[in-house]
Design an enzyme around this catalytic site. Structure first.
Site, PDB file in Angstrom:
ATOM      1  CG  LEU A 183      -2.136  -0.876   1.230  1.00 20.20           C
ATOM      2  CD1 LEU A 183      -2.809  -0.844   2.601  1.00 20.20           C
ATOM      3  CD2 LEU A 183      -3.119  -0.455   0.149  1.00 20.20           C
ATOM      4  CG  ASP A 184       0.465   4.173  -3.071  1.00 15.98           C
ATOM      5  OD1 ASP A 184       1.230   3.297  -3.510  1.00 15.98           O
ATOM      6  OD2 ASP A 184      -0.399   4.754  -3.751  1.00 15.98           O
ATOM      7  CE1 TYR A 185       6.001   6.773   5.102  1.00 18.27           C
ATOM      8  CE2 TYR A 185       5.319   8.941   4.317  1.00 18.27           C
ATOM      9  CZ  TYR A 185       5.946   8.147   5.266  1.00 18.27           C
ATOM     10  OH  TYR A 185       6.504   8.717   6.382  1.00 18.27           O
ATOM     11  CB  SER A 220      -2.654   4.051   0.627  1.00 19.79           C
ATOM     12  OG  SER A 220      -2.626   4.772  -0.584  1.00 19.79           O
TER      13      SER A 220
END
Length: 264
Positions: free
Chosen positions: A113-115, A117
């Site tokens: 998951l993105d930083y 997100s």
């Protein structure tokens, strides 16, 4: 006369044993075997599909003993924002591994998951399962609760479903529906995708003129986030483990038997 090497017909494939012992992924373990770096009962083995039983066979990698497989562990984590989906960071930032219990062993995240997100992230030490779920041919559904800027018209939802062009020229689509949440000057959507490419949800929303404000993953395959609080982690239930293994088994079968491209 020396005793002949015993051939084990039980156990599991050698590459699977190495993966479950935390040595490497299943694919990387197969390469280790192929290069002659692994011995079983004193014999160099180059066949990664050779079945071995680590409780009875002596397995050496570069002369070092490979012990019995550590217990398989499966966790669901609610990743908070500003936490990395990785095993470590050279800059000292917090990672999802820092949130696991001390006795969790050598677990890795299933994807990322993105930083910025948040939401559901699975972690496990089951290397073959990770490989199957993340294979490029896989279509594991990932469901996101997304807050975007502005009011999203019905026509825009139709465009998201039909597919939009991303900055790299590729086309991506999602199954959209409206959420019951509401925010001033923003809309909440539920988007389901099946490829999980980097920044895909954010790029889809930006392409239709509604940049993402907040992104929360609420489902990965059969596993749901439910009421897990940010930063909290829990072991998967026995039922959830069965479901995710069934999904991985299905993925592995699809990889071994790709659909025919010939007309029917």
């Amino acid at each position: 006369m020396s005793e002949p090497h015993r051939v084990t017909t039980e156990g599991a494939r050698l590459q699977v044993i190495l993966a479950r012992a935390g040595i490497a992924s299943r694919r990387a373990a197969a390469k280790l075997v192929a290069t002659g770096r692994v011995r079983v009962n004193g014999e160099v083995v180059r066949d990664a599909s050779r079945r071995v039983d680590p409780s009875r066979d002596t397995i050496l990698l570069d002369g070092n003993l490979v012990g019995t497989s550590e217990p398989l562990r499966y966790y669901a984590l609610h990743k908070p924002r500003e936490v990395l989906s990785s095993a470590g960071d050279k800059r000292g930032r917090r990672t999802v591994i820092d949130l696991l219990p001390e006795n969790s062993g050598r677990c890795v995240p299933v994807g990322r998951l993105d930083y910025d997100s948040e939401g559901l992230l699975l972690l496990t030490n089951d290397g073959p399962l990770v490989t199957s779920l993340l294979h490029p041919s896989g279509k594991v559904p990932r469901e996101y609760l997304v807050e975007v800027e502005g009011h999203v018209a019905d026509a825009t939802l139709d465009a998201i479903f039909a597919g939009v062009t991303l900055p790299d020229g590729s086309t991506a689509s999602a199954k959209p529906k409206r959420s019951h949440r509401s925010s001033p000057g923003a809309s909440w959507l539920v988007l389901t995708i099946r490829r999980g490419r980097k920044h895909e949800v954010r790029q889809i929303c930006a392409a239709v003129g509604h940049p993402v404000r907040r992104l929360i993953r609420v489902r990965f395959g059969p596993i749901r986030l439910r009421d897990l609080e940010p930063g909290a982690v829990r072991p998967l239930t026995d039922r959830e483990v069965r479901l995710i293994r069934q999904r991985a088994k299905k993925q592995a079968a699809n990889q071994s038997n790709p659909p025919s491209t010939h007309p029917g």
